[in-house]
Design a protein around this motif. Structure first.
Motif, short mmCIF file in Angstrom:
data_model
loop_
_atom_site.label_atom_id
_atom_site.label_comp_id
_atom_site.label_asym_id
_atom_site.label_seq_id
_atom_site.Cartn_x
_atom_site.Cartn_y
_atom_site.Cartn_z
N ASP A 48 128.01 65.10 -5.79
CA ASP A 48 126.89 64.58 -6.57
C ASP A 48 127.42 63.60 -7.62
O ASP A 48 128.59 63.66 -8.00
N TRP A 49 126.56 62.72 -8.10
CA TRP A 49 126.98 61.72 -9.08
C TRP A 49 125.86 61.45 -10.08
O TRP A 49 124.71 61.82 -9.85
N HIS A 50 126.22 60.82 -11.18
CA HIS A 50 125.20 60.38 -12.14
C HIS A 50 125.67 59.11 -12.84
O HIS A 50 126.87 58.84 -12.95
N GLU A 72 99.52 51.22 -23.22
CA GLU A 72 100.64 50.47 -22.64
C GLU A 72 101.92 51.29 -22.68
O GLU A 72 102.16 51.99 -23.67
N ILE A 73 102.70 51.19 -21.63
CA ILE A 73 104.11 51.58 -21.65
C ILE A 73 104.84 50.50 -20.87
O ILE A 73 104.51 50.24 -19.71
N ASN A 74 105.79 49.86 -21.51
CA ASN A 74 106.61 48.86 -20.85
C ASN A 74 108.07 49.20 -21.11
O ASN A 74 108.46 49.42 -22.26
N LEU A 75 108.86 49.26 -20.04
CA LEU A 75 110.29 49.56 -20.16
C LEU A 75 111.10 48.54 -19.38
O LEU A 75 110.71 48.15 -18.27
N THR A 76 112.22 48.13 -19.94
CA THR A 76 113.14 47.23 -19.26
C THR A 76 114.55 47.77 -19.40
O THR A 76 114.99 48.11 -20.51
N VAL A 77 115.25 47.86 -18.27
CA VAL A 77 116.65 48.32 -18.25
C VAL A 77 117.52 47.16 -17.78
O VAL A 77 117.20 46.50 -16.80
N GLU A 78 118.59 46.90 -18.50
CA GLU A 78 119.56 45.90 -18.07
C GLU A 78 120.38 46.50 -16.93
O GLU A 78 121.06 47.52 -17.12
N SER A 79 120.34 45.87 -15.77
CA SER A 79 120.96 46.44 -14.57
C SER A 79 122.44 46.74 -14.74
O SER A 79 122.93 47.77 -14.29
N GLU A 80 123.15 45.85 -15.41
CA GLU A 80 124.60 46.07 -15.57
C GLU A 80 124.94 46.93 -16.77
O GLU A 80 126.11 47.07 -17.13
N SER A 81 123.92 47.56 -17.37
CA SER A 81 124.18 48.56 -18.41
C SER A 81 124.22 49.96 -17.80
O SER A 81 124.39 50.94 -18.51
N LEU A 82 124.07 50.05 -16.47
CA LEU A 82 124.23 51.33 -15.79
C LEU A 82 125.72 51.61 -15.68
O LEU A 82 126.47 50.84 -15.07
N LYS A 83 126.16 52.71 -16.28
CA LYS A 83 127.59 53.01 -16.34
C LYS A 83 127.86 54.44 -15.88
O LYS A 83 127.25 55.38 -16.36
N SER A 84 128.81 54.57 -14.96
CA SER A 84 129.19 55.89 -14.43
C SER A 84 130.49 56.39 -15.03
O SER A 84 130.84 57.56 -14.88
N ASP A 90 130.67 51.62 -10.40
CA ASP A 90 129.80 50.65 -11.08
C ASP A 90 129.72 49.36 -10.25
O ASP A 90 128.62 48.79 -10.09
N LYS A 91 130.83 48.92 -9.73
CA LYS A 91 130.85 47.70 -8.92
C LYS A 91 129.96 47.84 -7.70
O LYS A 91 129.20 46.93 -7.34
#
Length: 195
Positions: A48-50, A72-84, A90-91
């Motif tokens: 398993d991973w996270h 309203e609910i608006n959310l934005t995640v920077e894709s390259e801020s996902l860190k394992s 990550d790559k």
């Protein structure tokens, strides 16, 4: 006030009370990245991973009168801020998310089907929103817990999606010998503060 001069005092007071009770108070809140948490969990043929989300922004608009409603609910995640914590993983994640072309993952609430009061300041919200990943937008329905506390709104929940529903090929490693499961779970505890 001449408009009301012909009304008896009792009627005038009732009219004013009705107008005051009908006033809807609307407040815009901004997501605080420093005190918010989001995690993506999944499985693979090895273990398993996270992955943790390090950069997210957003806002929430809440209307309060005798009841509350979320406008309203608006959310934005920077894709390259996902860190394992593992550069190779990550790559592979960034490759699957095509981060050269798609820098952000977004969510926008489009309707609320139910708000249930759990306690004085805590509610359960069932809503539908548009989730956009690698340019593909799908409607998702989710159950959220909303808590009003110390002038802030705390929003938490857990939702499962399939990567392939958004055109994302589950990442592989070691020449395809390690395969990632299609289903992922997104858990979050978001803090919104008054703008």
């Amino acid at each position: 006030m001449q408009l009301f001069n012909h009304l008896p005092k009792k009627s005038l007071l009732c009219t004013i009370a009705f107008v005051i009770s009908a006033v809807v108070y609307s407040q815009d809140y901004k997501l605080d990245n420093n005190t918010s948490f989001m995690k993506i969990e999944g499985t693979s043929s090895l273990h398993d991973w996270h992955i943790d989300v390090e950069k997210q922004t957003g806002n929430l608009v809440l209307e309060q009168s005798e009841t509350i409603s979320v406008k309203e609910i608006n959310l934005t995640v920077e894709s390259e801020s996902l860190k394992s914590g593992k550069s190779r993983m990550d790559k592979n994640t960034y490759k699957a998310l095509e981060t050269d072309d798609y820098k952000k993952i977004t969510f926008k609430l489009i309707k609320t089907s139910e708000i249930k009061k759990l306690s004085d300041n805590t509610y359960e919200l069932i809503g539908t929103g548009e989730l956009t990943i690698v340019g593909n937008t799908k409607e998702v329905t989710m159950s959220l817990k909303l808590e009003l506390k110390d002038g802030k709104v705390l929003l938490s929940g857990k939702n499962e999606i399939k990567m392939t529903d958004f055109g994302v090929e589950p990442p592989t490693a070691l020449l395809g010998t390690i395969k990632t499961g299609d289903a992922i779970t997104i858990s979050y505890k978001s803090t919104f503060k008054i703008k």
